[in-house]
Each structure stands twice: as C-alpha cells, then as structure tokens.
Design an enzyme around this catalytic site. Structure first.
Site, PDB file in Angstrom:
ATOM      1  N   SER A 293       0.704  -1.357  -0.076  1.00 45.42           N
ATOM      2  CA  SER A 293      -0.030  -0.151   0.055  1.00 45.42           C
ATOM      3  C   SER A 293       0.961   1.285  -0.054  1.00 45.42           C
ATOM      4  O   SER A 293       1.986   1.256   0.375  1.00 45.42           O
ATOM      5  CB  SER A 293      -0.832  -0.022   1.186  1.00 45.42           C
TER       6      SER A 293
ATOM      7  N   TYR B  18      -1.740   0.008  10.907  1.00 39.79           N
ATOM      8  CA  TYR B  18      -2.048  -0.182   9.658  1.00 39.79           C
ATOM      9  C   TYR B  18      -0.729   0.056   8.703  1.00 39.79           C
ATOM     10  O   TYR B  18      -0.285  -0.810   7.909  1.00 39.79           O
ATOM     11  CB  TYR B  18      -3.304   0.342   8.830  1.00 39.79           C
TER      12      TYR B  18
END
Ligand code: 8X3
Length: 254
Positions: free
Chosen positions: A141, A154
């Site tokens: 990501s 995260y």
C-alpha cells in the site's frame, strides 16, 4: 487468440471481495487456473460460478497458522503446482491515534496483513523452490511507504509487507522466483467499510470529490505484472488515482 496465462496456476488470497475478486476475474479471463482463497465460502462460490476457467476453493483465514498449512498442503494434485501467488488478503481496522486505538484492531491487522501473508508465502514456497519457478505478488500500500496520522498500526503492517517483499526477493534471487509488490493508494472497495466498521458516512467521505481507483484498475496492473516477460520484474509499483498525490494530499472537487 492465445490467452496470456493459459497453463498457469494462480492462487489468490482474499478473493471473496475487492481487489482479490477483480484479480480472479482478470487472471481467469487470460486463461489462468485459479485457487480462490477466502473466509467466506458463499462469496467464493459466487465468484467461482462466474469464472470460465478451472478453479479450486480454499476456505480459511490467513491468520490461522495451522489452517494455512493444512489447506495449502492438501491441495489436489491438479492444483498443487502454483506458478503465481497473489498475496492480497488483509484489511484496515479502525483509524485512531495509538493512545485511543483498540488492541483487537491491532491484532486483526497484524494477524492477517503481516503474519497471514508470511504464512501463506511460506506454505506455497516449497513447490516453487523445488520447481525453480514462480512469481509472488504482494499487495502492499502507499501506507507502506508513508505513515499518516491515526494509521500507525495499519501503516506498520504495510511497512512490514514492504520489508518482507524485499527480504523475499533477496532470499529467492538465485532460485528463479520473481517477487513483486503493488502498492495502491485509494481504492474504492469494502476497505473503508471495514476500516470504519460499517459506518457508511465515514467510508463515503474518504472518496468524496475525487475518482478513486477501482479494484479492476489494480487487477489490470497485476495482470501486466504477471505477464511481463520472464526477465522483467515490476518489483515495486506505486499505483495512485490521478487525484491523489500522497497519503494526505488529494485534490477534491467541491
Ligand atoms: C490503502 C491506502 O492510504 O487508504 O492501503 O491507507 S490508504
């Protein structure tokens, strides 16, 4: 017309929705046989019914270490030689500062995004190593490249994927196994619904005033990566919607 992935076997984790689902559709269209992994059997069956390619379903949670090895080690012979592994399963849970965050959310992210991806890779590798062939594509990501407020764990999980991808590439370098990462920015999937635990208003705000990536956009780039010539590795791809500059700058129309 010859299909680019005819004769190839691809395993996709998190195939029951979003990027995993779209990747199954795109790779399937190009002739790949597919092992579809996920927790939701009904969703996997629905996906299977739409695909015109040989498929096998594996229902397990990537964070469940024994289930990962048990399921992957008991694949039927016709599906046991995996050429392409798409490590897609994972999610964001919560968006809160460290001092207010829930430990359960941290565990869920570390268990699936980090440990799960590592377990699945470890379980699939023996077949690739013995055949000296294979391609592993990890879903990282932009959050694995830049940390943003309230996303510490995260982002940590995605930084871990970045480090693991680099480590794998080093360890597998002499074994003819390709290792790549694709790092998307904003993609409109169930991602924000899960992050905000079903709060549709909050989820909608994330993409307000801009055109995010669709799961299919990511899937098409994955297809490009896995059908690149044998000597070419798109090792680390950052894929953003045009409107997004980094994790916190995005141009939104009023
Ligand atoms: C998803 C990208 O920036 O919404 O991994 O966290 S972001």
């Amino acid at each position: 017309m010859t299909k680019a992935l005819k004769g190839k076997m691809a395993m996709i984790t998190g195939a029951s929705s979003g990027i995993g689902w779209a990747t199954a559709e795109v790779l399937g269209t190009q002739g790949a046989s597919l092992i579809l992994c996920g927790r939701r059997k009904d969703r996997l069956k629905e996906l299977q019914s739409k695909l015109d390619t040989p498929t096998h379903l594996l229902v397990f949670d990537v964070g469940d270490k024994s289930a990962v090895f048990e399921k992957i080690n008991s694949l039927p012979k016709a599906f046991s030689s995996i050429d392409i592994l798409i490590n897609n399963a994972g999610n964001a849970h919560g968006l809160k500062p460290v001092h207010k965050a829930d430990l359960e959310d941290w565990d869920a992210m570390i268990d699936s995004n980090v440990k799960g991806l590592m377990y699945v890779t470890k379980a699939v590798l023996p077949s690739m190593v013995s055949r000296k062939t294979g391609h592993i594509v990890n879903l990282g990501s932009i959050a694995g490249k830049e940390v943003y407020p309230h996303g510490s764990v995260y982002c940590s999980s995605k930084y871990a994927i970045d480090a693991f991808t680099q480590g794998l590439r080093l360890d597998l370098n002499s074994l003819n196994i390709k290792v790549s990462a694709i790092n998307p920015g904003m993609v409109e999937t169930e991602f924000s619904d899960v992050r905000f635990k079903g709060d549709k208003d909050k989820a909608t705000q994330v993409y307000k005033g801009l055109i995010p990536l669709l799961a299919k956009d990511v899937a098409n780039v994955i297809l490009y990566m896995v059908q690149a010539p044998e000597h070419v590795n798109l090792a680390d791809v950052l894929l953003l919607p045009k409107a997004q500059a980094n994790t916190y700058v995005a141009h939104r129309k009023p």
